[in-house]
Design a protein around this motif. Sequence first.
Motif, PDB file in Angstrom:
ATOM      1  N   UNK A 177     -47.143-102.459 -40.391  1.00  0.00           N
ATOM      2  CA  UNK A 177     -48.043-102.213 -39.316  1.00  0.00           C
ATOM      3  C   UNK A 177     -49.155-101.621 -39.995  1.00  0.00           C
ATOM      4  N   UNK A 178     -49.274-100.623 -40.786  1.00  0.00           N
ATOM      5  CA  UNK A 178     -50.694-100.006 -40.977  1.00  0.00           C
ATOM      6  C   UNK A 178     -51.273 -99.641 -40.105  1.00  0.00           C
ATOM      7  N   UNK A 179     -50.749 -98.915 -39.021  1.00  0.00           N
ATOM      8  CA  UNK A 179     -51.320 -98.412 -37.922  1.00  0.00           C
ATOM      9  C   UNK A 179     -52.030 -97.233 -38.082  1.00  0.00           C
ATOM     10  N   UNK A 180     -53.157 -96.757 -37.740  1.00  0.00           N
ATOM     11  CA  UNK A 180     -53.725 -95.314 -37.769  1.00  0.00           C
ATOM     12  C   UNK A 180     -53.225 -94.560 -36.792  1.00  0.00           C
ATOM     13  N   UNK A 181     -53.184 -93.366 -37.206  1.00  0.00           N
ATOM     14  CA  UNK A 181     -52.570 -92.077 -36.458  1.00  0.00           C
ATOM     15  C   UNK A 181     -53.200 -92.143 -34.927  1.00  0.00           C
ATOM     16  N   UNK A 231     -52.052 -95.437 -27.309  1.00  0.00           N
ATOM     17  CA  UNK A 231     -51.550 -94.137 -27.606  1.00  0.00           C
ATOM     18  C   UNK A 231     -50.002 -93.947 -27.396  1.00  0.00           C
ATOM     19  N   UNK A 232     -49.541 -94.634 -26.140  1.00  0.00           N
ATOM     20  CA  UNK A 232     -48.284 -94.882 -25.729  1.00  0.00           C
ATOM     21  C   UNK A 232     -48.003 -96.487 -25.468  1.00  0.00           C
ATOM     22  N   UNK A 233     -47.061 -96.778 -25.631  1.00  0.00           N
ATOM     23  CA  UNK A 233     -46.403 -98.379 -25.308  1.00  0.00           C
ATOM     24  C   UNK A 233     -45.369 -98.267 -24.002  1.00  0.00           C
ATOM     25  N   UNK A 234     -45.734 -98.906 -23.283  1.00  0.00           N
ATOM     26  CA  UNK A 234     -44.758 -98.867 -22.011  1.00  0.00           C
ATOM     27  C   UNK A 234     -43.585 -99.831 -22.059  1.00  0.00           C
ATOM     28  N   UNK A 235     -42.247 -99.498 -22.015  1.00  0.00           N
ATOM     29  CA  UNK A 235     -41.324-100.609 -21.809  1.00  0.00           C
ATOM     30  C   UNK A 235     -40.607-100.170 -20.384  1.00  0.00           C
ATOM     31  N   UNK A 236     -40.630-101.306 -19.851  1.00  0.00           N
ATOM     32  CA  UNK A 236     -40.286-101.270 -18.242  1.00  0.00           C
ATOM     33  C   UNK A 236     -39.113-102.010 -17.838  1.00  0.00           C
ATOM     34  N   UNK A 240     -43.194 -99.423 -34.834  1.00  0.00           N
ATOM     35  CA  UNK A 240     -44.756 -98.875 -35.080  1.00  0.00           C
ATOM     36  C   UNK A 240     -44.887 -97.620 -35.103  1.00  0.00           C
ATOM     37  N   UNK A 241     -43.839 -96.865 -34.681  1.00  0.00           N
ATOM     38  CA  UNK A 241     -44.093 -95.321 -34.564  1.00  0.00           C
ATOM     39  C   UNK A 241     -44.931 -94.715 -33.401  1.00  0.00           C
ATOM     40  N   UNK A 281     -51.856 -84.033 -26.042  1.00  0.00           N
ATOM     41  CA  UNK A 281     -51.781 -85.035 -26.816  1.00  0.00           C
ATOM     42  C   UNK A 281     -50.804 -85.234 -27.798  1.00  0.00           C
ATOM     43  N   UNK A 282     -50.502 -83.827 -28.180  1.00  0.00           N
ATOM     44  CA  UNK A 282     -49.344 -83.485 -29.383  1.00  0.00           C
ATOM     45  C   UNK A 282     -48.280 -84.222 -29.122  1.00  0.00           C
ATOM     46  N   UNK A 283     -47.696 -84.401 -27.657  1.00  0.00           N
ATOM     47  CA  UNK A 283     -46.526 -85.126 -27.523  1.00  0.00           C
ATOM     48  C   UNK A 283     -46.631 -86.528 -27.865  1.00  0.00           C
ATOM     49  N   UNK A 284     -47.548 -87.063 -28.125  1.00  0.00           N
ATOM     50  CA  UNK A 284     -47.469 -88.464 -28.727  1.00  0.00           C
ATOM     51  C   UNK A 284     -46.960 -88.592 -29.902  1.00  0.00           C
TER      52      UNK A 284
END
Length: 415
Positions: free
Chosen positions: A221-225, A310-315, A336-337, A380-383
């Motif tokens: 993925x090489x996603x940024x933090x 920042x967060x991904x929803x799974x519903x 993805x992390x 945002x530390x919880x992310x």
Amino acid sequence: MRILLLSHYWAPEVGAPQKRWQWLAQGLVERGHDLAVLTPAPHYPAGRVLDDDPRLAAGAIHRDASGAMVHRTAFHPYDSGLGGRGVDQAVAAASALRAGLERFYGPHRPDVVVGSVPGLPTLPAALAVGRALRRPVVAELRDAWPDILTSASSWADGATAPRVRRMAVSALTTLLPPAVTTLERSADAVVTTTESFAQVLRRRGARRVVTVRNAALSQDWHLPQVPLARHDGALHVLYLGTVGRAQGLVSAVRAAALAARAGTRVTLRIVGDGAQVEQVRAEALRLGAPVELWPPVAAHEVAEHYAWADSVLVSLEDWSAMGLTVPSKLYEVLGTGRHVSGAVAGEAASIIRHSLGGDVVAPQDPAALAALWGELAADRGRLTTAGAHDWLDAHVREETLVGRYECLLKEVAGA
């Protein structure tokens, strides 16, 4: 080993069932097995032919990129209605049954037959092919059938549906579950994608029930933090996938509106299509919710949306059968992390908690979801997630899952 698979869904269609069988097919072929597939011409989700390539037309036979020999069968065009899809699945299953009986006698007879559900009519078709060819049958259940039928009244929009449709749904939920359970017991083995549903089937008398989860497909993925702050000051929440009845995304729209009213800066981005997309759009407009609606995107564009999030929803809906279900998208999100906002129950909720991949609230509780997003925006530390990749490596490695499926097929074929 010669394997014959009946499935209503196959590449180049895009979706969870198609992805699942591409890596399973490739893994089985690489291990030296001969896989033949009976599947309709590609037409999901639009209900009409997606590609005019003659190799994909009904009646065509070709070897695809997975290494499987794909036999294309007929289908019935449909619109967005459930009735049309049911007719389509029945037509495709009947076509697969005919092709199976015509093409796989004699030297082409398989060692084992697999029927992948949904569509539901594929199961009796696979059993009929197996019995006619005198070969064992494995039923693969990707959803909690027939338990999911108890929620069928919600598919027909409950009291607002026409009386004839309500009567049909009532008959469906009364007559089909025992019939489906009988079919499941008739199979020589059953494959599920969750252990919780496997336990249910064992209690009902199904034989040789094995769990083969969906995989987190290997991706770089090489996603940024996730940044400590966004330039727009908002919490970015992404939903990427099917916007269908089972996902219950109207509740997420209401959660975004509640969060905004409480002073949380949040943007909910929904990327996808499905039976409920217009209802979701209408609710977002009615509430003035901070929601972006995007059409489905190509595979190479998915990473851009995960990078935005920042967060991904799974519903999921709060139907009882959904507690036995794990959306295949959950494994991808963990890969993805990115932090997971889980509006789910049962096994899916347990995975999020045990993997330390995010936070969980009760499904279809907009106030609880809005409160979670408010907490994440304030801290945002919880992310930052930890442990998700370790959990995936231990539970859903493709090589291990293919091996488990292979062992079951060998066992059933040998018996």
